[in-house]
Design an enzyme around this catalytic site. Sequence first.
Site, PDB file in Angstrom:
ATOM      1  CG  LEU A 240      38.798  41.890  48.938  1.00  0.00           C
ATOM      2  CD1 LEU A 240      39.658  41.923  50.370  1.00  0.00           C
ATOM      3  CD2 LEU A 240      37.550  43.076  48.966  1.00  0.00           C
ATOM      4  NE  ARG A 250      51.026  31.175  52.513  1.00  0.00           N
ATOM      5  CZ  ARG A 250      51.816  30.054  52.206  1.00  0.00           C
ATOM      6  NH1 ARG A 250      52.286  29.109  53.124  1.00  0.00           N
ATOM      7  NH2 ARG A 250      52.427  29.923  50.924  1.00  0.00           N
TER       8      ARG A 250
END
Length: 332
Positions: A240, A250
Amino acid sequence: VQAVREPAQADQLLLLDASSDRLSSQQHAEIEAQRANTAITRRATVTSMEELLYAALPVLDHGFIRVIDYMGDDPAIVQAARVSYGAGTKQKRGDAGLINYLMRNRHTSPFEMCEIKLHVKLPIFVARQWVRHRAASLNEYSARYSILDREFYIPAPDALAKQATTNRQGRGEILEPEQAQRVLEMLRADAHQAYLRYEHLLGETATGAAVPDGIGLARELARMDLTLNVYTQWYWKVDLHNLLHFLKLRADPHAQYEIRAYANVLLQILKVWVPLAFEAFKQYRLDAYEISSKGLGVVRRLLAGGSVDAASSGMSAGEYRELMGVLGLSER
Ligand SMILES: Cc1cc2nc3c(=O)[nH]c(=O)nc-3n(C[C@H](O)[C@H](O)[C@H](O)COP(=O)(O)OP(=O)(O)OC[C@H]3O[C@@H](n4cnc5c(N)ncnc54)[C@H](O)[C@@H]3O)c2cc1C
């Protein structure tokens, strides 16, 4: 000037059904079989992630993301943090407060206790960007061993734009409809032509049919002739902490539209999987902005009622413009 619209950010995750041609009939059958099985486990699970498991979530024109497996949940982050802080934290903070604290203070290792494994289908030029994120494990479809499918990413007309003038790595003004049409025709024709040549070099099609007068060239060589918008597939496993790092970069407006389309679906998965970590991430990382010491000086001067401009800020023109944009003071 009309700018390129944001990649879709659906509130609801859309699951592909058997009528979708993004998946082969074999993949449909595999998914159905996977989703028909239920196992009893003592491990912590997240009910809405269980519902999502194996299903394909559409991205771009032929791509998808599937959650194949996951480990951990919000309580797993809290549990790991309490190992380091001791039981005392329980009285002081609830789970959401503790996760916010960890995120705000970059105490990252508790987030590494959660992992996710995804099956992703994506254009090769997007894969080139994605693969730069090294802190993950990856298994890609082998185009040395198998034949790539005849599937190319063709952008929607409103995702076609001219080169940006202010940012060398981005898109600016959206193309006029006739120009966009010409670009799409070129992209389609070139991809098809290259794929026909690929089949000719191979001497066979992806379904195993022989190509008359085909050469029988090795798959590892024939693929050289393909265009970068051909789709590839991989399994990607990441913890995570590194997924959040990936998403910070992104899902950002500076990232390329096509990889942001994938990042947006991943954000939705995150929200289902670890809702507290998702909210903390949005609050302290995704929608937050890091200000340099010179930038902080500018903010302090403005708060004190002083005036400031790019020249007196000591910042570069680009950095100053970005700060003014973030503060909603672009006209200065
Ligand atoms: C908008 C944008 C534009 C970009 N443009 C370009 C470009 O033009 N050209 C280009 O080549 N790349 C470009 N990149 C890729 C970028 O430079 C990074 O390679 C990519 O984002 C992966 O980031 P990362 O290294 O932090 O992630 P990961 O590789 O997942 O690494 C995670 C973290 O682990 C640590 N780490 C991993 N490996 C090492 C190592 N070997 N040494 C030290 N620490 C390590 C670092 O702390 C790193 O932040 C761009 C990325 C973005 C988001």
